[in-house]
Design a protein around this motif. Sequence first.
Motif, PDB file in Angstrom:
ATOM      1  N   ASP A 199       0.859  -1.181   0.000  1.00 41.62           N
ATOM      2  CA  ASP A 199       0.000   0.000   0.000  1.00 41.62           C
ATOM      3  C   ASP A 199       0.894   1.230   0.000  1.00 41.62           C
ATOM      4  O   ASP A 199       1.611   1.493   0.971  1.00 41.62           O
ATOM      5  CB  ASP A 199      -0.896  -0.002   1.235  1.00 41.62           C
ATOM      6  N   ARG A 200       0.888   1.989  -1.086  1.00 41.61           N
ATOM      7  CA  ARG A 200       1.798   3.123  -1.216  1.00 41.61           C
ATOM      8  C   ARG A 200       1.439   4.266  -0.273  1.00 41.61           C
ATOM      9  O   ARG A 200       2.195   5.230  -0.145  1.00 41.61           O
ATOM     10  CB  ARG A 200       1.834   3.631  -2.653  1.00 41.61           C
ATOM     11  N   ASP A 201       0.316   4.184   0.422  1.00 40.14           N
ATOM     12  CA  ASP A 201      -0.076   5.234   1.363  1.00 40.14           C
ATOM     13  C   ASP A 201       0.378   4.935   2.790  1.00 40.14           C
ATOM     14  O   ASP A 201       0.193   5.753   3.686  1.00 40.14           O
ATOM     15  CB  ASP A 201      -1.596   5.420   1.357  1.00 40.14           C
ATOM     16  N   ILE A 202       0.964   3.757   2.989  1.00 33.09           N
ATOM     17  CA  ILE A 202       1.356   3.345   4.339  1.00 33.09           C
ATOM     18  C   ILE A 202       2.877   3.305   4.462  1.00 33.09           C
ATOM     19  O   ILE A 202       3.570   2.782   3.587  1.00 33.09           O
ATOM     20  CB  ILE A 202       0.761   1.951   4.666  1.00 33.09           C
ATOM     21  N   TRP A 203       3.360   3.856   5.570  1.00 34.04           N
ATOM     22  CA  TRP A 203       4.790   3.767   5.882  1.00 34.04           C
ATOM     23  C   TRP A 203       5.040   2.436   6.589  1.00 34.04           C
ATOM     24  O   TRP A 203       4.530   2.218   7.690  1.00 34.04           O
ATOM     25  CB  TRP A 203       5.230   4.917   6.780  1.00 34.04           C
ATOM     26  N   PRO A 204       5.785   1.518   5.990  1.00 27.68           N
ATOM     27  CA  PRO A 204       6.012   0.211   6.621  1.00 27.68           C
ATOM     28  C   PRO A 204       6.689   0.349   7.984  1.00 27.68           C
ATOM     29  O   PRO A 204       7.601   1.160   8.158  1.00 27.68           O
ATOM     30  CB  PRO A 204       6.927  -0.499   5.620  1.00 27.68           C
ATOM     31  N   LYS A 205       6.236  -0.438   8.930  1.00 23.36           N
ATOM     32  CA  LYS A 205       6.807  -0.406  10.281  1.00 23.36           C
ATOM     33  C   LYS A 205       7.957  -1.409  10.353  1.00 23.36           C
ATOM     34  O   LYS A 205       7.862  -2.479  10.978  1.00 23.36           O
ATOM     35  CB  LYS A 205       5.725  -0.719  11.313  1.00 23.36           C
ATOM     36  N   LYS A 206       9.054  -1.039   9.698  1.00 19.58           N
ATOM     37  CA  LYS A 206      10.259  -1.862   9.675  1.00 19.58           C
ATOM     38  C   LYS A 206      11.481  -0.986   9.940  1.00 19.58           C
ATOM     39  O   LYS A 206      11.523   0.168   9.495  1.00 19.58           O
ATOM     40  CB  LYS A 206      10.437  -2.550   8.307  1.00 19.58           C
ATOM     41  N   VAL A 207      12.449  -1.532  10.635  1.00 18.72           N
ATOM     42  CA  VAL A 207      13.730  -0.866  10.851  1.00 18.72           C
ATOM     43  C   VAL A 207      14.829  -1.814  10.394  1.00 18.72           C
ATOM     44  O   VAL A 207      14.912  -2.956  10.883  1.00 18.72           O
ATOM     45  CB  VAL A 207      13.943  -0.494  12.330  1.00 18.72           C
ATOM     46  N   TYR A 226      13.997   0.256  -1.197  1.00 18.86           N
ATOM     47  CA  TYR A 226      13.231   0.217  -2.443  1.00 18.86           C
ATOM     48  C   TYR A 226      12.219  -0.928  -2.409  1.00 18.86           C
ATOM     49  O   TYR A 226      11.058  -0.754  -2.798  1.00 18.86           O
ATOM     50  CB  TYR A 226      14.165   0.052  -3.636  1.00 18.86           C
ATOM     51  N   LEU A 227      12.641  -2.081  -1.945  1.00 22.45           N
ATOM     52  CA  LEU A 227      11.758  -3.241  -1.981  1.00 22.45           C
ATOM     53  C   LEU A 227      10.771  -3.266  -0.812  1.00 22.45           C
ATOM     54  O   LEU A 227       9.593  -3.599  -0.995  1.00 22.45           O
ATOM     55  CB  LEU A 227      12.588  -4.526  -1.963  1.00 22.45           C
ATOM     56  N   TYR A 228      11.236  -2.901   0.375  1.00 23.95           N
ATOM     57  CA  TYR A 228      10.399  -3.044   1.563  1.00 23.95           C
ATOM     58  C   TYR A 228       9.907  -1.722   2.143  1.00 23.95           C
ATOM     59  O   TYR A 228       8.865  -1.687   2.803  1.00 23.95           O
ATOM     60  CB  TYR A 228      11.170  -3.788   2.659  1.00 23.95           C
ATOM     61  N   GLY A 229      10.642  -0.648   1.971  1.00 22.25           N
ATOM     62  CA  GLY A 229      10.327   0.574   2.676  1.00 22.25           C
ATOM     63  C   GLY A 229      10.633   0.425   4.160  1.00 22.25           C
ATOM     64  O   GLY A 229      11.103  -0.611   4.623  1.00 22.25           O
ATOM     65  N   ASP A 286       6.944  10.149   0.274  1.00 23.93           N
ATOM     66  CA  ASP A 286       7.421   8.768   0.318  1.00 23.93           C
ATOM     67  C   ASP A 286       8.875   8.641   0.746  1.00 23.93           C
ATOM     68  O   ASP A 286       9.409   7.530   0.800  1.00 23.93           O
ATOM     69  CB  ASP A 286       7.195   8.060  -1.027  1.00 23.93           C
ATOM     70  N   VAL A 287       9.528   9.763   1.078  1.00 23.50           N
ATOM     71  CA  VAL A 287      10.895   9.725   1.589  1.00 23.50           C
ATOM     72  C   VAL A 287      11.055  10.822   2.642  1.00 23.50           C
ATOM     73  O   VAL A 287      10.562  11.941   2.455  1.00 23.50           O
ATOM     74  CB  VAL A 287      11.942   9.943   0.474  1.00 23.50           C
ATOM     75  N   ILE A 288      11.721  10.496   3.751  1.00 24.98           N
ATOM     76  CA  ILE A 288      12.065  11.471   4.780  1.00 24.98           C
ATOM     77  C   ILE A 288      13.572  11.440   4.988  1.00 24.98           C
ATOM     78  O   ILE A 288      14.151  10.364   5.191  1.00 24.98           O
ATOM     79  CB  ILE A 288      11.348  11.175   6.110  1.00 24.98           C
ATOM     80  N   VAL A 289      14.194  12.610   4.903  1.00 21.42           N
ATOM     81  CA  VAL A 289      15.646  12.706   5.055  1.00 21.42           C
ATOM     82  C   VAL A 289      15.984  13.871   5.975  1.00 21.42           C
ATOM     83  O   VAL A 289      15.168  14.757   6.208  1.00 21.42           O
ATOM     84  CB  VAL A 289      16.349  12.908   3.700  1.00 21.42           C
ATOM     85  N   GLY A 290      17.208  13.870   6.469  1.00 25.75           N
ATOM     86  CA  GLY A 290      17.665  14.952   7.329  1.00 25.75           C
ATOM     87  C   GLY A 290      18.894  15.631   6.763  1.00 25.75           C
ATOM     88  O   GLY A 290      19.718  14.997   6.087  1.00 25.75           O
ATOM     89  N   VAL A 291      19.022  16.916   7.019  1.00 21.74           N
ATOM     90  CA  VAL A 291      20.221  17.657   6.617  1.00 21.74           C
ATOM     91  C   VAL A 291      21.401  17.172   7.456  1.00 21.74           C
ATOM     92  O   VAL A 291      21.284  17.008   8.671  1.00 21.74           O
ATOM     93  CB  VAL A 291      20.009  19.167   6.813  1.00 21.74           C
ATOM     94  N   GLU A 292      22.533  16.936   6.802  1.00 26.67           N
ATOM     95  CA  GLU A 292      23.742  16.509   7.520  1.00 26.67           C
ATOM     96  C   GLU A 292      24.768  17.629   7.629  1.00 26.67           C
ATOM     97  O   GLU A 292      25.445  17.763   8.653  1.00 26.67           O
ATOM     98  CB  GLU A 292      24.385  15.309   6.823  1.00 26.67           C
ATOM     99  N   ALA A 310      11.492   5.636   4.156  1.00 32.21           N
ATOM    100  CA  ALA A 310      10.920   5.584   2.809  1.00 32.21           C
ATOM    101  C   ALA A 310       9.765   4.610   2.736  1.00 32.21           C
ATOM    102  O   ALA A 310       9.656   3.680   3.545  1.00 32.21           O
ATOM    103  CB  ALA A 310      11.985   5.195   1.785  1.00 32.21           C
ATOM    104  N   LYS A 311       8.907   4.851   1.755  1.00 31.57           N
ATOM    105  CA  LYS A 311       7.897   3.878   1.371  1.00 31.57           C
ATOM    106  C   LYS A 311       8.495   2.993   0.279  1.00 31.57           C
ATOM    107  O   LYS A 311       9.452   3.385  -0.396  1.00 31.57           O
ATOM    108  CB  LYS A 311       6.649   4.582   0.844  1.00 31.57           C
TER     109      LYS A 311
END
Length: 369
Positions: free
Chosen positions: A95-103, A175-178, A206-212, A241-242
């Motif tokens: 589901d492209r609207d859901i952020w997978p709960k994986k780390v 890319y595969l799992y998000g 679909d992507v969250i990043v931080g400034v380094e 990412a999703k």
Amino acid sequence: MDLGISLTNFVAQLSGKNRQKIFLVGFLVSVALWLSLVRYRQIRLHETVDPPLELSPIPTFRHVSVYRRAPDIIFENFLDSILVNLKLSYAGSYDRDIWPKKVFQTAKKVDKKYIEAVSSWSSLNPEHEHVLMNDITAKEFVEKAFLSAPQVVHLYNSFPNPVLKADLLRYLLLYLYGGVYADIDVYCRKPIAEWVPENLWKSNADVIVGVEIDEPYAMEESQKLWGWHRPYGFSQYTIVAKPFARPIRTAIVRVVAHAHHLAKMNNKANPTLLSQYSAEDIYEISGPGMWTDALVDSMNFKRKDISWAQFYNLKQPKRLPTDGGAVIALPIQYFGNGQKHSNAGDYGHPQACVTHMFTKSWKRNSWFL
């Protein structure tokens, strides 16, 4: 009894063998004390010699990597089509609207110094699946999941540097799992659900990043003193990412394409024949340089005017659209706290979501604490 005379008699009674042991132990203790003093002086020197950051009135908001000056567009489009087909083969399974709960995290093994950091992810995010990969399981994943992309598999297996493998692996997993990717030396400071406001989680991002690093006004001489390849960029030690997000796909394509470009520059038929990569090669082929370009270029799919100017001195999370999604960029304090530049704030900053300890840094002349 005179203490001096007693000690003299005691030493005189020692056999030659015991005397040698005592002298050896004394010698080793002296060496250990000397090495400790040298290390202490090195630490003190590191703490006090950070070069001053000289600024220019003209900022550097755009950087063109050597690998983007004459890219092989046909080859990159070919690679992109392979990854698009892979995405289509999974249609209906996510589901492209859901952020997978994986780390996801990767390491040969979890040393004692990383246990606290690793455990922080599960303790603060008990609803997330925590996947820790080693070299064997990572290789199995790449070869099985990307069987339809042999260029990716061959490159991954041929990389001579584990940093290159780790860089590519994070993009492939996301890319595969998000989900969330985090380096093994990254602490989770607050639950993932609290990293951004709810309205951003529910957006089409679909992507969250931080400034380094955020020093676009730094002069070139000052950048060299600090060991920077660029004066700005996004971190890739933590990415959210999703599945099948466009910026992640672009990053995979460019890792492969840039490695082929480097092979041509070195008169090699393909990158599997490359035996070494410099720190700058890694930065621009698979690391933060490539990743920053992939993000910015994904945001420029229509506008063509996105540069680092949109992220300089960022105070609040910023959402910018991409082709079919959006990137949420976080201020440096969210992921990059604890650094001695860019107004990054200390480890205790209230906006800190993660803290990267940089204990596995492969760079020389690093700017890190």
